[in-house]
Design a protein around this motif. Structure first.
Motif, mmCIF file in Angstrom:
data_model
loop_
_atom_site.group_PDB
_atom_site.id
_atom_site.type_symbol
_atom_site.label_atom_id
_atom_site.label_comp_id
_atom_site.label_asym_id
_atom_site.label_seq_id
_atom_site.Cartn_x
_atom_site.Cartn_y
_atom_site.Cartn_z
ATOM 1 N N THR B 25 -5.315 14.490 43.334
ATOM 2 C CA THR B 25 -7.182 14.568 42.725
ATOM 3 C C THR B 25 -7.415 12.987 42.673
ATOM 4 O O THR B 25 -6.444 12.282 41.989
ATOM 5 N N ALA B 26 -8.870 12.943 42.198
ATOM 6 C CA ALA B 26 -9.468 11.955 41.812
ATOM 7 C C ALA B 26 -8.653 11.239 41.179
ATOM 8 O O ALA B 26 -8.092 12.019 39.744
ATOM 9 N N GLY B 27 -8.083 10.483 40.368
ATOM 10 C CA GLY B 27 -7.754 9.679 39.463
ATOM 11 C C GLY B 27 -6.190 10.345 39.265
ATOM 12 O O GLY B 27 -5.487 9.702 38.294
ATOM 13 N N GLY B 28 -5.134 11.089 40.290
ATOM 14 C CA GLY B 28 -4.081 10.921 40.402
ATOM 15 C C GLY B 28 -3.921 12.144 38.669
ATOM 16 O O GLY B 28 -3.085 12.323 38.551
ATOM 17 N N ALA B 29 -4.864 12.699 38.963
ATOM 18 C CA ALA B 29 -4.897 13.912 37.782
ATOM 19 C C ALA B 29 -3.687 15.006 38.303
ATOM 20 O O ALA B 29 -3.184 15.559 37.158
ATOM 21 N N GLU B 149 -11.361 7.526 52.813
ATOM 22 C CA GLU B 149 -11.244 8.137 51.585
ATOM 23 C C GLU B 149 -11.702 7.798 50.219
ATOM 24 O O GLU B 149 -12.476 8.479 49.644
ATOM 25 N N ARG B 150 -11.653 6.837 49.932
ATOM 26 C CA ARG B 150 -11.156 6.795 47.887
ATOM 27 C C ARG B 150 -13.183 5.765 48.492
ATOM 28 O O ARG B 150 -13.440 6.457 47.352
ATOM 29 N N ALA B 151 -12.810 5.506 49.823
ATOM 30 C CA ALA B 151 -15.134 4.749 49.692
ATOM 31 C C ALA B 151 -15.655 6.366 48.855
ATOM 32 O O ALA B 151 -17.635 5.840 49.038
ATOM 33 N N ALA B 152 -15.209 7.663 49.842
ATOM 34 C CA ALA B 152 -15.730 8.161 50.104
ATOM 35 C C ALA B 152 -16.420 9.074 49.206
ATOM 36 O O ALA B 152 -17.454 9.723 48.709
ATOM 37 N N GLU B 153 -15.572 8.792 47.790
ATOM 38 C CA GLU B 153 -16.098 9.138 46.453
ATOM 39 C C GLU B 153 -17.202 8.793 46.039
ATOM 40 O O GLU B 153 -17.763 8.020 45.891
ATOM 41 N N GLY B 154 -17.675 10.012 45.443
ATOM 42 C CA GLY B 154 -18.738 9.913 44.316
ATOM 43 C C GLY B 154 -20.293 9.659 44.859
ATOM 44 O O GLY B 154 -21.167 9.793 45.007
ATOM 45 N N GLU B 411 -13.102 18.192 48.106
ATOM 46 C CA GLU B 411 -13.587 18.561 46.611
ATOM 47 C C GLU B 411 -14.630 17.939 46.258
ATOM 48 O O GLU B 411 -14.769 16.593 45.694
ATOM 49 N N GLN B 412 -15.424 19.003 45.707
ATOM 50 C CA GLN B 412 -16.805 18.124 45.511
ATOM 51 C C GLN B 412 -17.372 18.910 43.724
ATOM 52 O O GLN B 412 -16.949 20.122 43.698
ATOM 53 N N ALA B 413 -17.913 18.324 43.305
ATOM 54 C CA ALA B 413 -19.120 19.057 42.224
ATOM 55 C C ALA B 413 -20.385 18.726 41.993
ATOM 56 O O ALA B 413 -20.380 16.910 42.556
ATOM 57 N N ALA B 414 -21.554 19.225 42.608
ATOM 58 C CA ALA B 414 -22.915 18.936 42.617
ATOM 59 C C ALA B 414 -22.948 18.348 43.390
ATOM 60 O O ALA B 414 -24.361 17.464 43.299
ATOM 61 N N GLY B 415 -22.351 18.881 44.088
ATOM 62 C CA GLY B 415 -22.677 17.871 45.937
ATOM 63 C C GLY B 415 -22.304 16.519 46.046
ATOM 64 O O GLY B 415 -22.675 16.245 47.517
ATOM 65 N N ARG B 416 -21.870 16.548 45.575
ATOM 66 C CA ARG B 416 -21.123 15.417 45.490
ATOM 67 C C ARG B 416 -19.166 14.821 45.698
ATOM 68 O O ARG B 416 -18.752 15.648 45.199
ATOM 69 N N ILE B 417 -18.945 14.285 46.918
ATOM 70 C CA ILE B 417 -17.260 14.391 46.619
ATOM 71 C C ILE B 417 -17.201 13.745 45.309
ATOM 72 O O ILE B 417 -16.554 12.865 44.915
#
Lengths: 153, 461
Positions: B25-29, B149-154, B411-417
Motif C-alpha cells: 500500500t501507499a508508503g509501504g505500510a 501507478e504512483r503518478a495516480a496517487e492523490g 484504495e481510496q479516501a474521500a474520492g482520491r486515489i
C-alpha cells in the motif's frame, strides 16, 4: 494455401492504397522508448495488405547499422535512454529521426517525472514529427513519404 | 501477527482459490495479497510492515515472486524468506544480482534486447544455453516503466482511469473496465444491464482484434507470410470496426467510471454485426488453411510445453493457462458484465505446448464471434451505474483480458486515489514464458514467446 493467397489478392485489389509514383526506398529501425504498445501495433499493421508499406520502398530492418531512419515511439523512460542512444550512435550518416506518436512528441504524457527523461526531441535531433495517439498506419506511410520528399531520395 | 498472515494465506489457498496479486500500500505500510475463489469473489489478506519488513509468501505461492520483487523495488520493503530477493524494476544493479547463476562446462549466455529486431516492445532476455539448448531464461522487463501507478496517487478517481487505460493499448478496454469496476465497487455503484452489455461488447471487440493479431504473429514467427498477412488484414478490419463504433481504433476513451456515453443507432449496430460475421467467415477459412498447412503445423507441437501443475503453481492465466488444462476464466463469474451462461471453451487434449495455445486462441476467437453476434442485436444507448451497495475504502475489479485475468485494486479516501494497482494477464504469464522455454532450442524462443503474445507495456506500467 491457395485460398489464403486468393483472399489476399482480393484484399489488395479492393482495399490497397494506390501504387507509388516513382521508385524510392528508406530502411527504418524502430525503437520503443517506453510506449503503451499502441504505436507498435499500428506500425505492425502498416505491413498489412491494406497499406503494404513495403510497396513504397519502406522496410523495417533488424539493425540500426542498416537503417536510414530511426523511428522512436513513447516518452523516453530512464531505462530506455541509454539503449536509444546506443541505437542512434550505431547508425551510419546520413541519418534521420522520426518522433512517432504523441508520447514521443512529449504531449499528454502520464507518469512520474522522475521515471522519464523527456520527449525524443530532448534526447535526439528530430526530423519528422508524427502526432496521434497512436498515429494510424496511413500516418506511417504519409510520414515516410514526406521524409523521402524532403531528403530527395 | 506475522504467523497469522502466513497461516491466513495458506488457508486462503484452499477451496480452489488461486493467487490473484500482491501489492504494497501507499508508503509501504502494508502488504495485501489477493486470492480469487471459483465463484469470482476476492479475498484479501494483509500484513503490516515492521521496520520495513514483511514475511514472504513465495514458498506458499510461487506466483507471488514478481509481485514481492516489485514491492521491494518500488516501496522499499524487505521480504523475509524470499532469498535471494532479486531486483525486478530496479535496473541499477550488476548482472550477478538479477540473474540466476548457471555454471558448468559449455554453459554460456546470450543477451537479447532491450531493442529487438522487429517492431517489438522493449525488454531484455538473458538466455543461459549449452549449444542451442536453453537451460534458463532471465527476463528483465520494466524498461518502459513510467511510474503510472504512483503518478495516480492523490488524484481524483476519474483521473486515474487514464493511467489504467494508457498502461497498455492492447489491453486498454480491459484495463479501463477493471478500473471502472474497482471504482464503482469503492463508490457503492452497480452497473445496470445496459451498462454491463456495452462494456461486454467493447471487451469482446478488443479480444477479437487481439486474437486475430496473435494468430498473425504466430504465422510470422513460423515464417508463413500468407497466414501472417491474412490475419493481419483481419486485424486491421477489426480495428477499423472499433474506430467506427468508439471513435478510436483501440477503444481509448470508450469506458468511463459510473456509466457509458456510447450511443449507436440500430443501423450502426447491425452494420457492426455484419462486419463481425464477414471477419469471422474469412478467419474460419484462414484457420482451416493453417490446419492443413503441414510446414506450419510441424513447427508447433511439443515446444514451450507447460504442464498443468506448473501452470497452476506459477499462476498462469488466460488462454495460456486453459491450453494447459486449467479451466479458469473470469468471464464465467463476472456478475458486473453481460456473460450470462458463459462457459470457457476447452481443447479436447490440452497439452500446454505452442500448438495448444494457438488452438485455444482459435477456439476462443470463434466463441468471441458468437458472443458479439448475440450482443450486437439492438441499439446501444448511454447507460449509468446505480447506487446499490455501501461505499468501500478498497475497490476491486477483475476482468478477463485477451491474455488472462487482470486485477485492478483501487484504495481510496474521500474520492482520491491512495493506491492504484494493476496486475494484468501479461504480468501473471511472463514468469511462465521463461519457464516454458527451458529445455527448448533457442531458435524456438520467438515462437514460444509469440504463442503467449504478452504485452510489456502493462507489466512495466
Amino acid at each position: 494455401m491457395l485460398t489464403l493467397l486468393r483472399d489476399l489478392r482480393h484484399l489488395r485489389r479492393s482495399l490497397a492504397l494506390p501504387a507509388p509514383d516513382r521508385g524510392r526506398s528508406l530502411a527504418v529501425r524502430h525503437v520503443d522508448a517506453g510506449s503503451c504498445n499502441g504505436c507498435e501495433h499500428e506500425l505492425t499493421l502498416a505491413s498489412a495488405p491494406q497499406y503494404d508499406l513495403e510497396r513504397f520502398g519502406f522496410g523495417i530492418v533488424a539493425s540500426p547499422r542498416h537503417a536510414d531512419v530511426l523511428l522512436v515511439t513513447g516518452p523516453v523512460t530512464n531505462r530506455m535512454h541509454a539503449p536509444l542512444l546506443v541505437a542512434y550512435n550505431a547508425m551510419p550518416e546520413p541519418r534521420r529521426v522520426v518522433a512517432f506518436g504523441d508520447c514521443a512528441l512529449g504531449r499528454g504524457v502520464l507518469g512520474l517525472a522522475s521515471e522519464l527523461v523527456g520527449s525524443v526531441e530532448d534526447v535526439l535531433p528530430v526530423d519528422v514529427r508524427v502526432p496521434g495517439c497512436p498515429p494510424t498506419p496511413d500516418a506511417v506511410a504519409a510520414a515516410m513519404i514526406e521524409l523521402c520528399d524532403r531528403v530527395g531520395v | 501477527m506475522i504467523a497469522a498472515y502466513r497461516s491466513a494465506v495458506a488457508e486462503a489457498l484452499t477451496d480452489g482459490r488461486r493467487f490473484a496479486g500482491l501489492h504494497a500500500t501507499a508508503g509501504g505500510a502494508l502488504v495485501r495479497a489477493a486470492f480469487a475463489a471459483p465463484d469470482g469473489s476476492i479475498r484479501l489478506e494483509s500484513v503490516a510492515a515492521q521496520d520495513g519488513r514483511v514475511p514472504s509468501i513465495v514458498d506458499l505461492v510461487p506466483a507471488a515472486g514478481w509481485d514481492e520483487r516489485e514491492a521491494a523495488d518500488l516501496y522499499g520493503l524487505g521480504f523475509d524468506g524470499h532469498e535471494p530477493l532479486r531486483p525486478l524494476v530496479d535496473h541499477d544493479l550488476d548482472l550477478e544480482h538479477w540473474t540466476v547463476p548457471v555454471q558448468g562446462a559449455d554453459a554460456y549466455q546470450i543477451a537479447v534486447g532491450p531493442i529487438h529486431a522487429g517492431v517489438i516492445e522493449s525488454g531484455h532476455f538473458r538466455f543461459h544455453v549449452v549449444g542451442d539448448r536453453i537451460l534458463h531464461v532471465d527476463a528483465r522487463l520494466f524498461y518502459k516503466h513510467r511510474g503510472l501507478e504512483r503518478a495516480a496517487e492523490g488524484r481524483p478517481l476519474e483521473a486515474g482511469l487514464a493511467h489504467a487505460m494508457r498502461a497498455c493499448a492492447a489491453c486498454a478496454v480491459t484495463n479501463s473496465v477493471a478500473y471502472a469496476h474497482a471504482c464503482e465497487e469503492a463508490l457503492g455503484l452497480r452497473p445496470t444491464g445496459d451498462l454491463a452489455r456495452v462494456r461486454t461488447i467493447l471487451l469482446e471487440l478488443e479480444r477479437m482484434w487481439s486474437h486475430l493479431n496473435d494468430i498473425s504473429a504466430v504465422c510470422a514467427g513460423v515464417g508463413l507470410a500468407a497466414g501472417n498477412t491474412c490475419f493481419a488484414a483481419l486485424t486491421e478490419q477489426a480495428r477499423r470496426l472499433n474506430a467506427t463504433l468508439t471513435g478510436h481504433r483501440f477503444g481509448f476513451g470508450s469506458v468511463r467510471v459510473g456509466g457509458s456515453a456510447l450511443d449507436l443507432d440500430d443501423g450502426t449496430v447491425a452494420g457492426a454485426r455484419d462486419e463481425v460475421s464477414a471477419i469471422a467467415a474469412v478467419a474460419r477459412r484462414g484457420w482451416r488453411e493453417l490446419l492443413f498447412n503441414s510446414s506450419f503445423q510441424d513447427r508447433l507441437p511439443d515446444i514451450g510445453a507447460v504442464s498443468l501443475e506448473d501452470a497452476r503453481s506459477l499462476g498462469a492465466v488466460g488462454p495460456a493457462a486453459r491450453a494447459s488444462g486449467l479451466s479458469d476464466d473470469v468471464r464465467a463469474t463476472s456478475d458486473r458484465l453481460a456473460y450470462d451462461g458463459f462457459a470457457a471453451v476447452a481443447l479436447a487434449r490440452p497439452t500446454g505446448d505452442a500448438r495448444s495455445r494457438l488452438e485455444q486462441r482459435a477456439l476462443e476467437l470463434n466463441q468471441c464471434f458468437a458472443l458479439l453476434d448475440d450482443l450486437l442485436d439492438r441499439r446501444i444507448e448511454p447507460a449509468a451505474a446505480v447506487t446499490g451497495a455501501e461505499p468501500e475504502a478498497i475497490g476491486i475489479g477483475r476482468v478477463e483480458s485477451p491474455r488472462g485475468a487482470t486485477l485492478c485494486i483501487v484504495e481510496q479516501a474521500a474520492g482520491r486515489i491512495e493506491r492504484l494497482r494493476l496486475r494484468t494477464g501479461s504480468y501473471a504469464n511472463w514468469p511462465v514464458v521463461a519457464h516454458a522455454a527451458v529445455g527448448d532450442l533457442l531458435p524456438d524462443f520467438p515462437l514460444i514467446n509469440k504463442s503467449f503474445e504478452l504485452c510489456y507495456a502493462c507489466v512495466d506500467r
